[in-house]
Design a protein around this motif. Structure first.
Motif, PDB file in Angstrom:
ATOM      1  N   PHE A 140       0.666  -1.024  -0.174  1.00  0.00           N
ATOM      2  CA  PHE A 140       0.297   0.065   0.158  1.00  0.00           C
ATOM      3  C   PHE A 140       0.804   0.646  -0.243  1.00  0.00           C
ATOM      4  O   PHE A 140       1.592   1.593   0.718  1.00  0.00           O
ATOM      5  CB  PHE A 140      -0.632  -0.311   1.303  1.00  0.00           C
ATOM      6  CG  PHE A 140      -1.784   0.976   1.066  1.00  0.00           C
ATOM      7  CD1 PHE A 140      -2.883   1.273   0.512  1.00  0.00           C
ATOM      8  CD2 PHE A 140      -2.143   1.940   2.603  1.00  0.00           C
ATOM      9  CE1 PHE A 140      -4.068   1.863   0.755  1.00  0.00           C
ATOM     10  CE2 PHE A 140      -3.143   2.931   2.140  1.00  0.00           C
ATOM     11  CZ  PHE A 140      -4.092   2.887   1.416  1.00  0.00           C
ATOM     12  N   PHE A 141       0.683   1.891  -1.238  1.00  0.00           N
ATOM     13  CA  PHE A 141       1.924   3.450  -1.205  1.00  0.00           C
ATOM     14  C   PHE A 141       0.505   4.757  -1.494  1.00  0.00           C
ATOM     15  O   PHE A 141      -0.087   3.803  -2.919  1.00  0.00           O
ATOM     16  CB  PHE A 141       3.024   2.618  -1.753  1.00  0.00           C
ATOM     17  CG  PHE A 141       2.309   2.185  -2.990  1.00  0.00           C
ATOM     18  CD1 PHE A 141       3.138   3.001  -4.302  1.00  0.00           C
ATOM     19  CD2 PHE A 141       2.507   0.959  -3.309  1.00  0.00           C
ATOM     20  CE1 PHE A 141       2.804   2.720  -5.431  1.00  0.00           C
ATOM     21  CE2 PHE A 141       2.659   0.493  -4.529  1.00  0.00           C
ATOM     22  CZ  PHE A 141       2.702   1.297  -5.195  1.00  0.00           C
ATOM     23  N   GLU A 142       1.503   5.626  -1.964  1.00  0.00           N
ATOM     24  CA  GLU A 142       0.792   6.373  -2.061  1.00  0.00           C
ATOM     25  C   GLU A 142       1.463   6.694  -3.333  1.00  0.00           C
ATOM     26  O   GLU A 142       2.739   6.623  -3.798  1.00  0.00           O
ATOM     27  CB  GLU A 142       1.080   7.753  -1.405  1.00  0.00           C
ATOM     28  CG  GLU A 142       0.369   8.951  -1.784  1.00  0.00           C
ATOM     29  CD  GLU A 142       0.734  10.262  -0.470  1.00  0.00           C
ATOM     30  OE1 GLU A 142       0.813  12.015  -1.027  1.00  0.00           O
ATOM     31  OE2 GLU A 142       1.161  10.231  -0.201  1.00  0.00           O
ATOM     32  N   ILE A 143      -0.075   7.641  -4.767  1.00  0.00           N
ATOM     33  CA  ILE A 143       0.336   7.402  -5.868  1.00  0.00           C
ATOM     34  C   ILE A 143       0.689   9.710  -5.823  1.00  0.00           C
ATOM     35  O   ILE A 143      -0.121   9.742  -5.606  1.00  0.00           O
ATOM     36  CB  ILE A 143       0.072   6.532  -6.938  1.00  0.00           C
ATOM     37  CG1 ILE A 143      -1.178   7.126  -6.894  1.00  0.00           C
ATOM     38  CG2 ILE A 143       0.820   5.264  -7.239  1.00  0.00           C
ATOM     39  CD1 ILE A 143      -1.771   7.014  -8.260  1.00  0.00           C
ATOM     40  N   SER A 144       1.277   9.679  -7.102  1.00  0.00           N
ATOM     41  CA  SER A 144       0.984  11.452  -7.189  1.00  0.00           C
ATOM     42  C   SER A 144      -0.226  11.080  -8.553  1.00  0.00           C
ATOM     43  O   SER A 144      -0.645  10.482  -8.586  1.00  0.00           O
ATOM     44  CB  SER A 144       1.764  11.739  -8.214  1.00  0.00           C
ATOM     45  OG  SER A 144       1.856  11.154  -9.518  1.00  0.00           O
ATOM     46  N   GLU A 145      -1.072  12.670  -8.257  1.00  0.00           N
ATOM     47  CA  GLU A 145      -2.161  12.893  -8.872  1.00  0.00           C
ATOM     48  C   GLU A 145      -1.874  12.778 -10.181  1.00  0.00           C
ATOM     49  O   GLU A 145      -2.917  12.290 -11.074  1.00  0.00           O
ATOM     50  CB  GLU A 145      -2.429  14.362  -8.665  1.00  0.00           C
ATOM     51  CG  GLU A 145      -3.316  15.010  -9.501  1.00  0.00           C
ATOM     52  CD  GLU A 145      -4.433  14.702  -9.426  1.00  0.00           C
ATOM     53  OE1 GLU A 145      -6.162  14.453 -10.544  1.00  0.00           O
ATOM     54  OE2 GLU A 145      -5.204  14.144  -8.582  1.00  0.00           O
ATOM     55  N   HIS A 146      -1.064  13.321 -10.637  1.00  0.00           N
ATOM     56  CA  HIS A 146       0.016  12.756 -12.409  1.00  0.00           C
ATOM     57  C   HIS A 146      -0.920  11.155 -12.728  1.00  0.00           C
ATOM     58  O   HIS A 146      -1.202  11.313 -13.579  1.00  0.00           O
ATOM     59  CB  HIS A 146       1.210  13.420 -12.200  1.00  0.00           C
ATOM     60  CG  HIS A 146       1.271  13.072 -14.323  1.00  0.00           C
ATOM     61  ND1 HIS A 146       1.895  11.716 -14.464  1.00  0.00           N
ATOM     62  CD2 HIS A 146       1.155  13.503 -14.587  1.00  0.00           C
ATOM     63  CE1 HIS A 146       2.288  11.601 -15.325  1.00  0.00           C
ATOM     64  NE2 HIS A 146       2.242  12.537 -16.354  1.00  0.00           N
ATOM     65  N   ASP A 147      -0.101  10.395 -12.195  1.00  0.00           N
ATOM     66  CA  ASP A 147      -0.556   8.798 -12.022  1.00  0.00           C
ATOM     67  C   ASP A 147      -2.076   9.154 -12.244  1.00  0.00           C
ATOM     68  O   ASP A 147      -2.612   7.879 -12.548  1.00  0.00           O
ATOM     69  CB  ASP A 147       0.380   8.326 -11.109  1.00  0.00           C
ATOM     70  CG  ASP A 147       1.611   8.312 -11.947  1.00  0.00           C
ATOM     71  OD1 ASP A 147       1.682   8.855 -12.922  1.00  0.00           O
ATOM     72  OD2 ASP A 147       2.827   7.386 -11.316  1.00  0.00           O
ATOM     73  N   ALA A 148      -2.397   8.827 -10.942  1.00  0.00           N
ATOM     74  CA  ALA A 148      -4.135   8.743 -10.811  1.00  0.00           C
ATOM     75  C   ALA A 148      -4.757   9.134 -11.836  1.00  0.00           C
ATOM     76  O   ALA A 148      -5.612   8.461 -11.904  1.00  0.00           O
ATOM     77  CB  ALA A 148      -4.191   9.623  -9.491  1.00  0.00           C
ATOM     78  N   GLU A 149      -4.134  10.707 -12.954  1.00  0.00           N
ATOM     79  CA  GLU A 149      -5.077  10.509 -13.800  1.00  0.00           C
ATOM     80  C   GLU A 149      -5.462   9.928 -15.012  1.00  0.00           C
ATOM     81  O   GLU A 149      -5.769   9.503 -15.812  1.00  0.00           O
ATOM     82  CB  GLU A 149      -5.113  12.124 -13.803  1.00  0.00           C
ATOM     83  CG  GLU A 149      -5.101  12.906 -15.488  1.00  0.00           C
ATOM     84  CD  GLU A 149      -7.114  12.832 -14.667  1.00  0.00           C
ATOM     85  OE1 GLU A 149      -7.966  12.975 -16.102  1.00  0.00           O
ATOM     86  OE2 GLU A 149      -7.311  12.874 -13.930  1.00  0.00           O
ATOM     87  N   LEU A 150      -3.936   9.455 -15.978  1.00  0.00           N
ATOM     88  CA  LEU A 150      -3.247   8.579 -16.303  1.00  0.00           C
ATOM     89  C   LEU A 150      -3.596   7.440 -15.839  1.00  0.00           C
ATOM     90  O   LEU A 150      -4.438   6.503 -16.816  1.00  0.00           O
ATOM     91  CB  LEU A 150      -1.907   8.256 -16.508  1.00  0.00           C
ATOM     92  CG  LEU A 150      -1.046   9.559 -17.011  1.00  0.00           C
ATOM     93  CD1 LEU A 150       0.675   9.650 -16.776  1.00  0.00           C
ATOM     94  CD2 LEU A 150      -2.237   9.290 -18.135  1.00  0.00           C
TER      95      LEU A 150
END
Length: 138
Positions: free
Chosen positions: A119-129
């Motif tokens: 379980f880890f955090e990702i960027s807004e950029h990656d979430a949008e992609l």
């Protein structure tokens, strides 16, 4: 709002989707306590079954935490994992992670070590992609 990836077998992810909860890292509370209502989670399924089955490497689901309540349930005698309620987006379709072009996450050749955390955090950029890919637009 933060964006997260939960690493879960597809079999377990489908159970979570059916009952609208998220349980990560073998039922540990700590990762769930890092999250807040409205945070978004993408469920990455490396395999169809836990430590077995078909190799998938797909993002199967997207969901959002309903609230900040982390609670414990007795799944079976002696095992009381922690969970948090979520709402799954039923419009999104699974996507093969390596087919999502431009992810910061997979640009790192050692991203698999991050995935081992579960379980880890990702960027807004990656979430949008990922959202675009799961809509068939990426």
């Amino acid at each position: 709002m933060k964006h997260w990836i939960a690493v879960i077998s597809r079999a377990h992810a489908r159970i979570a989707a059916d009952f609208e909860f998220l349980q990560v890292c073998h039922g540990k509370a700590g990762p769930l306590r890092q999250t807040r209502a409205g945070d978004e989670v993408f469920i990455y399924c490396p395999r169809s079954e836990i430590n077995a089955g078909e190799i998938l490497k797909t993002v199967e689901f997207q969901c959002v935490f309903n609230n900040d309540d982390v609670y414990q349930v007795e799944q079976f005698p002696g095992f009381k994992p922690f969970r948090k309620d979520v709402t799954f987006n039923r419009k999104f379709q699974p996507v093969v992670l390596k087919e999502v072009i431009g992810l910061e996450l997979t640009a790192n050749p050692h991203w698999g070590m991050l995935a081992r955390r579960g379980f880890f955090e990702i960027s807004e950029h990656d979430a949008e992609l990922l959202r675009l890919g799961m809509r068939g637009l990426g």
